[in-house]
Write a protein that holds these residues in place. Structure first.
Motif, short mmCIF file in Angstrom:
data_model
loop_
_atom_site.label_atom_id
_atom_site.label_comp_id
_atom_site.label_asym_id
_atom_site.label_seq_id
_atom_site.Cartn_x
_atom_site.Cartn_y
_atom_site.Cartn_z
N MET A 151 0.81 -1.21 0.00
CA MET A 151 0.00 0.00 0.00
C MET A 151 0.85 1.27 0.00
O MET A 151 0.34 2.36 -0.29
N ASN A 152 2.12 1.16 0.30
CA ASN A 152 3.00 2.33 0.41
C ASN A 152 3.51 2.72 -0.97
O ASN A 152 4.48 2.16 -1.49
N GLN A 153 2.90 3.72 -1.56
CA GLN A 153 3.22 4.11 -2.92
C GLN A 153 4.52 4.92 -3.02
O GLN A 153 4.93 5.29 -4.13
N LYS A 154 5.18 5.15 -1.90
CA LYS A 154 6.48 5.82 -1.90
C LYS A 154 7.63 4.81 -1.83
O LYS A 154 8.80 5.21 -1.89
N ASP A 155 7.32 3.54 -1.72
CA ASP A 155 8.31 2.49 -1.46
C ASP A 155 8.71 1.78 -2.77
O ASP A 155 7.84 1.36 -3.53
N THR A 156 10.00 1.65 -3.00
CA THR A 156 10.49 1.05 -4.25
C THR A 156 10.06 -0.40 -4.40
O THR A 156 9.62 -0.83 -5.48
N LEU A 157 10.18 -1.19 -3.33
CA LEU A 157 9.79 -2.60 -3.42
C LEU A 157 8.27 -2.74 -3.56
O LEU A 157 7.80 -3.66 -4.23
N ALA A 158 7.52 -1.83 -2.95
CA ALA A 158 6.08 -1.85 -3.14
C ALA A 158 5.73 -1.59 -4.60
O ALA A 158 4.83 -2.23 -5.17
N LYS A 159 6.44 -0.66 -5.22
CA LYS A 159 6.21 -0.38 -6.64
C LYS A 159 6.49 -1.62 -7.48
O LYS A 159 5.73 -1.96 -8.40
N GLN A 160 7.60 -2.31 -7.17
CA GLN A 160 7.92 -3.54 -7.89
C GLN A 160 6.81 -4.57 -7.74
O GLN A 160 6.37 -5.20 -8.72
N ALA A 161 6.33 -4.75 -6.50
CA ALA A 161 5.28 -5.73 -6.25
C ALA A 161 3.99 -5.35 -6.96
O ALA A 161 3.30 -6.21 -7.53
N ASN A 162 3.64 -4.06 -6.94
CA ASN A 162 2.44 -3.62 -7.64
C ASN A 162 2.57 -3.83 -9.15
O ASN A 162 1.61 -4.23 -9.82
N ASP A 163 3.74 -3.56 -9.70
CA ASP A 163 3.96 -3.78 -11.13
C ASP A 163 3.85 -5.26 -11.48
O ASP A 163 3.27 -5.64 -12.51
N GLU A 164 4.40 -6.12 -10.62
CA GLU A 164 4.32 -7.56 -10.86
C GLU A 164 2.87 -8.05 -10.76
O GLU A 164 2.44 -8.93 -11.51
N GLU A 165 2.13 -7.49 -9.82
CA GLU A 165 0.72 -7.82 -9.65
C GLU A 165 -0.05 -7.50 -10.93
O GLU A 165 -0.83 -8.34 -11.44
N MET A 166 0.16 -6.32 -11.48
CA MET A 166 -0.52 -5.95 -12.71
C MET A 166 -0.07 -6.82 -13.88
O MET A 166 -0.90 -7.21 -14.73
N ALA A 167 1.20 -7.16 -13.94
CA ALA A 167 1.69 -8.03 -15.01
C ALA A 167 1.04 -9.41 -14.92
O ALA A 167 0.70 -10.02 -15.95
N PHE A 168 0.86 -9.90 -13.70
CA PHE A 168 0.19 -11.19 -13.50
C PHE A 168 -1.25 -11.12 -14.01
O PHE A 168 -1.72 -12.04 -14.70
N PHE A 169 -1.93 -10.04 -13.72
CA PHE A 169 -3.29 -9.89 -14.21
C PHE A 169 -3.33 -9.81 -15.74
O PHE A 169 -4.17 -10.46 -16.38
N ARG A 170 -2.43 -9.03 -16.30
CA ARG A 170 -2.43 -8.90 -17.78
C ARG A 170 -2.17 -10.25 -18.44
O ARG A 170 -2.75 -10.54 -19.50
N ALA A 171 -1.35 -11.07 -17.82
CA ALA A 171 -1.06 -12.39 -18.40
C ALA A 171 -2.28 -13.31 -18.38
O ALA A 171 -2.30 -14.32 -19.10
N HIS A 172 -3.29 -12.97 -17.55
CA HIS A 172 -4.48 -13.81 -17.45
C HIS A 172 -5.71 -13.18 -18.10
O HIS A 172 -6.81 -13.72 -18.00
N MET A 173 -5.52 -12.09 -18.81
CA MET A 173 -6.62 -11.49 -19.55
C MET A 173 -6.90 -12.28 -20.83
O MET A 173 -5.99 -12.86 -21.42
N ILE A 174 -8.15 -12.29 -21.21
CA ILE A 174 -8.49 -12.94 -22.48
C ILE A 174 -9.31 -11.97 -23.35
O ILE A 174 -9.81 -10.97 -22.86
#
Length: 295
Positions: A272-295
């Motif tokens: 939830m911490n949008q100022k945190d570098t690792l949080a940004k990485q995790a959020n980006d990975e989360e979105m990439a995981f979702f995009r990989a499962h879109m149809i």
């Protein structure tokens, strides 16, 4: 604990958590230019708690894939405002983000919060066309207590026997994947229920609705693909690691990541911490995981 002691514990939790969350989010932009923000849409009858915000990306053409959030906070803390910056970031990434409130314990007891989650998921189904939401690409996110409710809701979606216990009807939304962040898995282990949490999982609930709390008993190989996160200083870190093994044994597609180390420690629900570098990485990975499962 007595009723008064539980209420005192809840108030102490709310005070401490809000102080930390306010410091975490200080200075962030609540109206980024990339996002259309629609606040306080009513999804149910309660004028205070049955409200949601909808964040729509401005850089997307056609139907918009949608993320429905279930916020955390120990079942007795948190609002949509607490999660706005996390949601706005995901909206910048091209997803519509549904960011609801629900009535908190002790004014709500199990499964009342999940009942309201079900109500706002039906709201999304009913109003998707009005807001250009893609019913065919829907994703679920939840952290901490919200992760526990997301786990339960996925099980309700994918196992009719568990769904019967709650009496919910399915919508025409097609859920493709989920992200469960620092989730409170295995809540049926009653040793996890203490302090403020007893305001939601009351003694009566634990005595009368134990089967509904045993979510893992009903999880099957049809459980949604999941992106799981925890952190090195997450106080329930081991619950995610245990759930990782549980899904592996069932053959459920998932990714499990633990972030942080001794030099860069990360706490519970650090995403939830949008100022945190690792949080940004995790959020980006989360979105990439979702995009990989879109149809």
């Amino acid at each position: 604990m007595t009723t008064d002691e539980i209420k005192e514990a809840i108030m102490a939790m709310r005070t401490a958590f809000k102080k930390g969350d306010d410091a975490r989010d200080a200075g962030l932009d609540a109206n980024p230019p990339e996002v259309l923000r629609i606040n306080d849409l009513a999804y149910g009858p309660d004028p205070k708690w049955n409200l949601l915000d909808l964040y729509l990306p401005k850089n997307v053409s056609g139907k918009i894939p949608v993320i429905i959030n279930i916020h955390g906070g120990g079942w007795c803390y948190g609002t949509k405002e607490t999660y706005q910056f996390y949601g706005l970031n995901l909206a910048k990434g091209g997803f519509a983000f549904v960011n609801p409130n629900y009535t908190l314990a002790p004014d709500n007891v199990f499964p009342g919060e999940l009942d309201e989650v079900n109500t706002y998921i039906h709201w999304v189904a009913d109003y998707a066309d009005e807001y250009n939401l893609d019913k065919n690409n829907v994703f679920l996110t939840g952290d901490s207590a919200g992760g526990q409710m997301a786990e339960q809701y996925i099980t309700i979606l994918t196992n009719p026997k568990y769904r019967e216990l709650f009496g919910y009807d399915l919508t025409d939304l097609h859920f493709r994947a989920a992200a469960l962040n620092s989730a409170a898995f295995f809540i049926g282990d009653l040793g996890m229920i203490s302090g403020a949490v007893e305001g939601y999982f009351t003694p009566e609930v634990r005595a009368q609705k134990q089967d509904m709390l045993q979510t893992e008993k009903y999880i099957t190989k049809d459980f949604l693909p999941c992106y799981l996160t925890t952190a090195n200083e997450d106080f329930i870190h081991d619950q995610t690691i245990k759930f990782d093994g549980f899904l592996t044994a069932l053959g459920v597609e998932h990714i499990c990541k633990s972030f942080g180390d001794a030099d860069h420690p990360e706490p519970h629900v650090f995403l939830m911490n949008q100022k945190d570098t690792l949080a940004k990485q995790a959020n980006d990975e989360e979105m990439a995981f979702f995009r990989a499962h879109m149809i």
